[in-house]
Design an enzyme around this catalytic site. Structure first.
Site, mmCIF file in Angstrom:
data_model
loop_
_atom_site.group_PDB
_atom_site.id
_atom_site.type_symbol
_atom_site.label_atom_id
_atom_site.label_comp_id
_atom_site.label_asym_id
_atom_site.label_seq_id
_atom_site.Cartn_x
_atom_site.Cartn_y
_atom_site.Cartn_z
ATOM 1 N N LYS A 144 31.325 30.794 78.725
ATOM 2 C CA LYS A 144 31.829 31.874 77.868
ATOM 3 C C LYS A 144 31.840 33.216 78.616
ATOM 4 O O LYS A 144 32.792 33.994 78.535
ATOM 5 C CB LYS A 144 30.913 31.965 76.635
ATOM 6 C CG LYS A 144 31.598 32.391 75.367
ATOM 7 C CD LYS A 144 30.629 32.236 74.192
ATOM 8 C CE LYS A 144 31.214 32.887 72.951
ATOM 9 N NZ LYS A 144 30.294 32.817 71.820
ATOM 10 N N HIS A 200 25.449 22.505 75.412
ATOM 11 C CA HIS A 200 24.179 23.126 75.056
ATOM 12 C C HIS A 200 24.243 24.615 75.385
ATOM 13 O O HIS A 200 25.203 25.098 75.964
ATOM 14 C CB HIS A 200 23.037 22.433 75.802
ATOM 15 C CG HIS A 200 22.801 21.038 75.316
ATOM 16 N ND1 HIS A 200 22.879 19.939 76.127
ATOM 17 C CD2 HIS A 200 22.526 20.571 74.075
ATOM 18 C CE1 HIS A 200 22.646 18.848 75.404
ATOM 19 N NE2 HIS A 200 22.435 19.201 74.159
ATOM 20 N N ARG A 236 13.023 29.111 73.788
ATOM 21 C CA ARG A 236 13.157 27.711 74.195
ATOM 22 C C ARG A 236 12.488 27.487 75.547
ATOM 23 O O ARG A 236 12.400 28.394 76.372
ATOM 24 C CB ARG A 236 14.637 27.308 74.306
ATOM 25 C CG ARG A 236 15.407 27.293 72.992
ATOM 26 C CD ARG A 236 14.946 26.176 72.059
ATOM 27 N NE ARG A 236 15.682 26.163 70.800
ATOM 28 C CZ ARG A 236 15.283 26.778 69.684
ATOM 29 N NH1 ARG A 236 14.151 27.482 69.683
ATOM 30 N NH2 ARG A 236 15.982 26.691 68.578
ATOM 31 N N THR A 279 12.446 18.544 77.839
ATOM 32 C CA THR A 279 12.886 19.623 76.945
ATOM 33 C C THR A 279 14.320 20.004 77.347
ATOM 34 O O THR A 279 15.037 19.182 77.899
ATOM 35 C CB THR A 279 11.923 20.826 77.006
ATOM 36 O OG1 THR A 279 11.614 21.096 78.381
ATOM 37 C CG2 THR A 279 10.625 20.538 76.264
ATOM 38 N N ASN A 280 14.760 21.226 77.088
ATOM 39 C CA ASN A 280 16.161 21.610 77.302
ATOM 40 C C ASN A 280 16.506 21.668 78.794
ATOM 41 O O ASN A 280 16.012 22.539 79.505
ATOM 42 C CB ASN A 280 16.410 22.989 76.680
ATOM 43 C CG ASN A 280 16.033 23.018 75.209
ATOM 44 O OD1 ASN A 280 16.806 22.645 74.354
ATOM 45 N ND2 ASN A 280 14.801 23.446 74.914
ATOM 46 N N LEU A 292 24.330 15.164 84.290
ATOM 47 C CA LEU A 292 23.490 16.296 84.695
ATOM 48 C C LEU A 292 22.215 15.845 85.412
ATOM 49 O O LEU A 292 21.903 16.310 86.518
ATOM 50 C CB LEU A 292 23.147 17.121 83.447
ATOM 51 C CG LEU A 292 22.084 18.210 83.556
ATOM 52 C CD1 LEU A 292 22.529 19.317 84.496
ATOM 53 C CD2 LEU A 292 21.787 18.793 82.171
ATOM 54 N N VAL A 293 21.463 14.927 84.798
ATOM 55 C CA VAL A 293 20.170 14.521 85.373
ATOM 56 C C VAL A 293 20.372 13.533 86.519
ATOM 57 O O VAL A 293 19.686 13.610 87.549
ATOM 58 C CB VAL A 293 19.247 13.940 84.280
ATOM 59 C CG1 VAL A 293 17.891 13.552 84.871
ATOM 60 C CG2 VAL A 293 19.050 14.953 83.146
ATOM 61 N N LYS A 324 16.955 6.919 69.729
ATOM 62 C CA LYS A 324 16.052 7.234 70.838
ATOM 63 C C LYS A 324 14.604 6.855 70.516
ATOM 64 O O LYS A 324 13.872 6.377 71.387
ATOM 65 C CB LYS A 324 16.145 8.736 71.174
ATOM 66 C CG LYS A 324 17.439 9.123 71.877
ATOM 67 C CD LYS A 324 17.480 8.588 73.288
ATOM 68 C CE LYS A 324 18.611 9.148 74.119
ATOM 69 N NZ LYS A 324 18.665 8.538 75.460
ATOM 70 N N TYR A 358 21.175 9.920 66.253
ATOM 71 C CA TYR A 358 20.797 9.936 67.667
ATOM 72 C C TYR A 358 19.278 9.842 67.822
ATOM 73 O O TYR A 358 18.763 9.080 68.644
ATOM 74 C CB TYR A 358 21.328 11.230 68.292
ATOM 75 C CG TYR A 358 21.033 11.390 69.758
ATOM 76 C CD1 TYR A 358 21.772 10.698 70.711
ATOM 77 C CD2 TYR A 358 20.029 12.251 70.208
ATOM 78 C CE1 TYR A 358 21.521 10.853 72.066
ATOM 79 C CE2 TYR A 358 19.773 12.410 71.553
ATOM 80 C CZ TYR A 358 20.520 11.710 72.478
ATOM 81 O OH TYR A 358 20.254 11.863 73.821
#
Length: 328
Positions: A195, A187, A216, A172-173, A13-14, A148, A144
């Site tokens: 969905k 996530h 969030r 963050t998210n 993703l990043v 980290k 995890y």
């Protein structure tokens, strides 16, 4: 003298977002590609970073002057709870190998990606860079989280013993194109996008777990990419930086679901299953340190970023990481 930037986990993703920004921002601009710069986005297929020998070979192959370390064994809540030792050990191995190879190859700068789960479970809000080690992390993902946290410890030790310019970022998210949409293990945003898409395809109800009330801070992957590029070029301190939108930009899960329904064009039954647990109501992180250092930075408005993310998913469904899809 040419600069070679190795991005581990470069196809996630990043990593994909950094690649997008480097290719699409004007050359020579603050976040664009610089002359004499070579970017390598390494996939896990290029070398198993749990293995010191394979990690060394990757570094020998590319001879990076700079490293953005994104590679990690990651999973959703269920996997984190079930495989605590696996998440602890494999991430410790990955991080130790990447940090040590960076030291051995005299890498000029290394940024490792941490996560807000490193913070203590019992903590004062908003979260800041100063309270990472002030108590144990949440029980559900302590494997995890401890792996980290150790990166921050190692960064300080490498700096003190060898003078290495190693640091870390705490996003963050994150959400955006190239996310993990596996319904078993994603996530909240990619999970709800997938969905909702299936509900539209199958003419079934779209049911969101929980009340929709929790808040969030979500950061668009392409904004986060710019912040990593800024940190690589302009931030030279060992202490981590929280990379996030402001506390005033928290979004409720209901607002997320509403925006997804609109972006997907879903017109069927849409409800919240309030019998399902909500998780923590809010866990805000402060981005004051980031803003004080970076100066003027514009985050993409949430709805615009979400629309771009949904558009990417719909256009790339056949190649996206969707996992096993239940048949209707």
């Amino acid at each position: 003298m040419s600069t070679v930037i190795l991005v581990t986990g470069g196809t996630g993703l990043v990593g994909k977002a950094i690649e997008y920004v480097i290719e699409n921002e004007p050359v020579g601009s603050r976040f664009g590609k610089r002359p004499n710069e070579k970017w390598i986005f390494a996939a896990s297929s290029e070398g198993d970073l749990r293995d010191p020998e394979q990690t060394r070979k990757l570094f020998e192959k590319y001879q990076p002057t700079h490293v953005i370390h994104l590679a990690a064994l990651v999973g959703g809540l269920f996997k984190n709870m079930k495989y605590k030792l696996t998440f602890l050990r494999e991430n410790i191995l990955i991080n130790d190998n990447v940090l040590h190879a960076s030291y051995e190859h005299k890498t000029q700068k290394l940024i490792s990606c941490l996560s807000t789960c490193v913070f203590p479970d019992k903590v004062e809000y908003p979260l800041t860079e100063l309270n990472i080690h002030n108590g144990p992390p949440h029980e559900s993902n302590f494997g995890y989280a401890h792996a980290k946290r150790m990166v921050d410890v190692q960064n300080h030790a490498y700096k003190e013993e060898f003078g290495c310019n190693f640091t870390s970022a705490i996003p963050t998210n994150v959400f955006g194109p190239h996310d993990n949409y596996d319904l078993e293990d994603s996530h909240v945003i990619p999970g709800l996008i997938h969905k909702c898409y299936l509900a539209k395809q199958n003419n079934t109800p779209f049911v969101v777990s929980g009340t929709g009330k929790p808040l969030r801070q979500f950061i668009y992957s392409r904004d986060l990419a710019k912040l990593f590029i800024w940190q690589l070029r302009e931030y030279d301190d060992v202490e981590p930086v929280i990379l996030s939108v402001g506390e005033d930009e928290e979004v409720s899960i209901k607002e997320v679901a509403d925006a997804i329904v609109k972006a997907v064009g879903f017109q069927g039954s849409y409800t919240f299953d309030t019998s399902r647990a909500d998780g923590q109501y809010r866990k805000p992180a402060s981005n004051k340190k980031l803003l004080s250092l970076i100066g003027d930075f514009k985050f993409t408005p949430f709805e615009e970023a979400l629309n771009e993310s949904v558009k990417w998913f719909l256009e790339n469904y056949d190649n996206a990481r969707i996992g096993k899809v239940p048949t209707a």
